[in-house]
Structures are given as C-alpha cells and as structure tokens.
Design a protein around this motif. Structure first.
Motif, short mmCIF file in Angstrom:
data_model
loop_
_atom_site.label_atom_id
_atom_site.label_comp_id
_atom_site.label_asym_id
_atom_site.label_seq_id
_atom_site.Cartn_x
_atom_site.Cartn_y
_atom_site.Cartn_z
N ILE A 4 11.56 86.44 28.48
CA ILE A 4 10.76 86.71 27.28
C ILE A 4 9.53 87.54 27.62
N SER A 5 8.88 87.19 28.74
CA SER A 5 7.69 87.94 29.15
C SER A 5 8.05 89.38 29.53
N LYS A 6 9.22 89.57 30.13
CA LYS A 6 9.68 90.93 30.46
C LYS A 6 9.95 91.72 29.19
N LEU A 7 10.56 91.05 28.21
CA LEU A 7 10.85 91.70 26.94
C LEU A 7 9.57 92.11 26.22
N ILE A 8 8.59 91.20 26.22
CA ILE A 8 7.29 91.50 25.59
C ILE A 8 6.61 92.67 26.30
N HIS A 9 6.72 92.70 27.63
CA HIS A 9 6.12 93.80 28.41
C HIS A 9 6.77 95.13 28.07
#
Length: 206
Positions: A4-9
């Motif tokens: 999720i954090s990679k997607l947000i980034h």
C-alpha cells in the motif's frame, strides 16, 4: 502495508495531469490541442476560441502535451473564463493510451501547433508530421476518419511530405504552411500596402 505504501508513493510521484482522463459529454463538443504549445500561443488560442463572436454554445479544449504544465500555464488554466472549459492532460500524442484518454476519436477537431521560433525547422516539421500520421492511424483504427485535423507546418517541403505520407487521405485536413503564408502576404503587401494589417483584423476577434 508495504504494498500500500509503495502504491501511495507511485501515485504521489505521478502528477495529477498524468492520471487525468477527459470526461466526454454528448452536449459539449471538444477539440484537442497538441504539438508545440507555448503559454503565449495557448492564451491567444483560448481567447479567440471562446470569443463571443463564435457563439455562446458550450465547448471544451483538451490540451495534450508530454510534460507537466509550468506555473504560468497552471495560472492560465485556473482563470475563471477557462477553468471549466480547458483541460490539461499530460501524455504523448504518439501513444494510443494517451489519445484514448482524450477521446480523440470523438473530438470535433485536432490541432497540432508548431514552434515557429525553432532553429531547426526541418526537425520541427518532421515531429509534427509524425504526430499527425500516428493520430490519423488511430482515427482510422477507430473508424473516425471524419475528425478534422488542422496542423501548422513551417516549410513548404513539409507540406508535400505530409500529403505523400498519407497517400492523399487528407479530405478533412487543413495544413497551414507558416513560411508560405508569410511570404505570400509580404509579396501581396508590396502591391497593396496595409494588406497584412487588414487581414490580421479580419481573422482576429476583438
């Protein structure tokens, strides 16, 4: 959570203009503006296109350029008279997905502008012709060959190359050669002084 954090980034690193899609409306026709569109050229085009002399029917402009708009362009897009009528999409006119994001096949017209101040007119014309050929191929694929294509060419040779490249499939196309037009007006103004000013006033709404 890592995914999720990679997607947000990834989403945050991509500008809103690169993710934007034009929402087409049956009641509002749109045109697509691409090529070499400077801030000054865009401002002049918006003022002329939305001028009251051309009627008060709703219409939209979709700008398709491969780079993110600078602060001057963003200020122009936020102006009250253009804010809900001009849409900027960051994309490449030679990529099918970006053409699809603009609903190119349903546009009233596609306008390809050139950089009239370039030091290499041959390269500029080659880029314009390449964009036009790919857009024409996309329109043919979607059976939308009636969409009008208007383009600026710098050299008369570029105009000939464009006609030859499409095997005369240019019934609804409008090709304006800047050099040819400029020299013709200069020659005519020698016989009729003041002609350039007269023509300029005729084609500019004020």
């Amino acid at each position: 959570s890592t995914k999720i954090s990679k997607l947000i980034h990834l989403l945050s690193s991509k500008s809103m203009y690169a993710r934007m899609r034009y929402k087409i409306s049956d009641d509002t026709p749109h045109i697509i503006l691409t090529g070499s569109v400077s801030n000054i050229a865009a401002a002049d085009f918006f003022v002329e296109f939305f001028h009251e002399d051309h009627g008060d029917q709703p219409r939209h402009i979709v700008i398709l350029l491969p780079f993110r708009p600078d602060s001057h362009m963003e200020n122009l897009l936020r102006m009250p008279q253009f804010q809900s009528r001009v849409f900027y999409i960051q994309g490449d006119p030679i990529k099918e997905n970006d053409l699809r994001r603009c609903h190119t096949e349903k546009a009233k017209a596609i306008i390809i502008m050139c950089n009239k101040h370039t030091s290499d007119s041959q390269e500029e014309d080659a880029r314009t012709i390449l964009n036009a050929m790919i857009i024409k191929k996309y329109l043919k694929l979607h059976r939308a060959q009636s969409v009008r294509l208007c383009m600026q060419i710098l050299r008369p040779e570029g105009k000939t190359h464009y006609y030859l490249s499409l095997n005369r499939q240019v019934k609804s196309d409008q090709v304006i050669c800047v050099e040819e037009l400029k020299l013709s007006l200069l020659a005519k103004s020698c016989l009729c002084p003041g002609l350039i000013t007269f023509i300029s006033n005729l084609i500019t709404s004020s």
